[in-house]
Structures are given as C-alpha cells and as structure tokens.
Design a protein around this motif. Sequence first.
Motif, short mmCIF file in Angstrom:
data_model
loop_
_atom_site.label_atom_id
_atom_site.label_comp_id
_atom_site.label_asym_id
_atom_site.label_seq_id
_atom_site.Cartn_x
_atom_site.Cartn_y
_atom_site.Cartn_z
N ALA A 1 0.86 -1.23 -0.19
CA ALA A 1 -0.11 0.08 0.36
C ALA A 1 1.19 1.05 0.11
N ASP A 2 0.24 2.18 -0.48
CA ASP A 2 0.89 3.74 -0.12
C ASP A 2 0.27 3.98 0.98
N ILE A 3 1.13 4.91 1.72
CA ILE A 3 0.99 4.94 3.56
C ILE A 3 1.22 6.92 3.67
N LEU A 4 -0.13 6.92 4.10
CA LEU A 4 0.34 8.73 4.70
C LEU A 4 0.21 8.69 5.99
N GLY A 5 0.89 9.09 6.48
CA GLY A 5 0.92 8.72 8.37
C GLY A 5 1.31 10.12 8.23
N TRP A 6 -0.13 11.30 9.48
CA TRP A 6 0.59 12.13 9.77
C TRP A 6 0.62 12.42 11.25
N SER A 7 1.67 13.28 11.48
CA SER A 7 1.85 14.04 12.94
C SER A 7 2.39 12.90 13.96
N LEU A 8 1.62 12.04 14.69
CA LEU A 8 2.66 10.92 14.92
C LEU A 8 2.24 9.03 14.02
N GLY A 9 1.02 9.48 13.29
CA GLY A 9 0.99 8.67 12.10
C GLY A 9 1.97 8.91 11.20
N GLY A 10 2.44 10.06 11.67
CA GLY A 10 4.37 10.23 10.18
C GLY A 10 5.24 9.39 10.80
N PHE A 11 4.95 9.23 12.52
CA PHE A 11 6.54 8.26 12.69
C PHE A 11 6.43 7.20 12.75
N VAL A 12 4.34 6.51 13.13
CA VAL A 12 4.04 5.46 12.49
C VAL A 12 4.45 4.75 11.92
N ALA A 13 4.41 5.88 10.65
CA ALA A 13 4.47 5.42 9.10
C ALA A 13 5.80 4.45 9.00
N GLN A 14 7.26 5.33 9.11
CA GLN A 14 8.41 5.76 9.25
C GLN A 14 9.36 3.67 10.18
N HIS A 15 8.33 3.60 10.97
CA HIS A 15 8.81 2.44 11.73
C HIS A 15 7.86 1.14 11.33
N LEU A 16 6.95 1.90 10.39
CA LEU A 16 5.86 0.51 9.12
C LEU A 16 6.91 0.47 8.14
N ALA A 17 7.53 1.43 7.71
CA ALA A 17 8.50 1.63 6.13
C ALA A 17 9.95 0.38 6.33
N HIS A 18 10.57 1.22 7.90
CA HIS A 18 11.43 0.03 8.49
C HIS A 18 11.28 -1.71 8.41
#
Length: 271
Positions: free
Chosen positions: A93-110
């Motif tokens: 999927a493409d991921i859009l994380g905002w604020s706390l979600g942006g940090f979660v998105a980076q952890h998910l990408a790693h």
Amino acid sequence: MASTLHHVPTRFGRLTFRAEGPEAGAPLLLLQRFRGTLDDWDPEFLARLAEGRRIIRFDNAGIGASEGEVPTSVDGMAEVALAFMDAVGLEQADILGWSLGGFVAQHLAHRAPDRVRRLIIAGSGPGGVAEGPQPHPKVPEVMAHPQNTEYDFLFLFFTETEAGRAAGCAHLRRLGAVADRVPAVTGAAFMAQLRAISGASGLRERLGRLGMPVLVANGVADVMIPAYRSYVIAQEAPDAKLVLYPDAGHGFLFQHIADFTAEVGRFLADH
C-alpha cells in the motif's frame, strides 16, 4: 453520512476501519495523529483523496472503536498497522502518516519495506533532531490538557493570522458535521499514547535506508513539529521531495486541501 464502519480480527484485537474510493490501483492507508480517531480526518480532505484511489483509514489498537490496548511504543503501533494490513489483505500500500502517524509510518516502512510502495510524511519528523527551531514552549502544556478546547486546537494546528484562524474554524465546522462517529480517544488511551511518544527512539539515523520514494510536507509555522524537521527528512532520505505551505501550521493538510491532495495525487501517479 459516514462510510460503512468495518471490523477485522487481528492478534491485537478487532480493529475498526472505513474505506472510500474506487477499488482499482494501490490503496492509500491513512495513519492518524495523537488523540485522533478515524473520524477526525477532514471529510473534504477524504473526499478529494478518494476521487482517484482507494483510501483506508483505521484506528490502531485501543483507539476509537478498535479493541485491544494502545501500544506502549511507536514501533508497537507500526506492528499493529502491519497486522491490520495482513488482516485486510493489503500486500502492499501507499502510506500517508500525519503527525504521530508520520512516525508510525516510518517505523512501518523500516519494519516491512516491501509492503510500503510510497511513503507520505505529513506534519512529522524523524526524531533525534536537536538543532534548529524547537516546538513552541506552550505545546507540552496544551497537549497534556485532559480535554482540548477550541482555542487549544486552533493554537496547536493553525496559525494565528486571520487566514489561519478562518481555515481552522472551517475545519472544525466540517468535523462537527461528521455523523456516526466512533468513540473519542479515552483518557487511558491518551496517556498510553503520551508514554509511547515520550519513549520513542529516533529515526534520523535510519533515514538513509528508506528505499521508497517519500513525499514530506508541513506548514511553515508548525508549533508542534517545526518544519525544519520535515526538511531534515527530505535532506537525508535518498528519494524525498519536500513541500512547505505558507501561513500554515500542523493542520496544513486541512487548510490547503486542494493543493495538498493534488500534490499527493501527482506523487503517487508519477511513481
């Protein structure tokens, strides 16, 4: 009327989600902010995003109508997001994380780089940024209020200019018209999220290992996560583009809806 509320079982409990837009193409998974639920995305923002793609918004464990306990780490929140993707059959999927979600998105990408096709980091940072502008000194106090007033919300998310206040009030009116909302974030969930944020490890040293294209965006006047931290991501991730919005803060994506959703559309289509 809100879109249908769906539930899916995972090892973290039953998770709740809504989906809009056409079925074709890579879906866009939205990861929400601190103290936000799946019904705190601006409905106009969602409608524009869903014009050209499937968008899925879900509540992490212990948030909104989702079962389970709020993870005590941001990496744990990413683990729940990955379990959600497994449960609904999202191989990628493409991921859009905002604020706390942006940090979660980076952890998910790693954690699962093969599962993240494109990454959008909105109003967020990589952690571990000691230099540059710092958050407004009032932010910790306002964030910790048991209940945020309208004044608190406008201070945290929008600028104090006439245009910024007007955009913030319009956003709140649109949110206020959302029907059939899931339950708000509880006090216990709020405290668990705070603990996860305060104990989060930095991602800056891993930015160079983000192999997918990254779109980074923020408002130039974000009082919570200064725009400089978005610049750091764009500078240190190998394939990143930075977009900054004038006279806008943390809620820039709901102030410049047409522009930002068009930017998202181009970014996803170009790749």
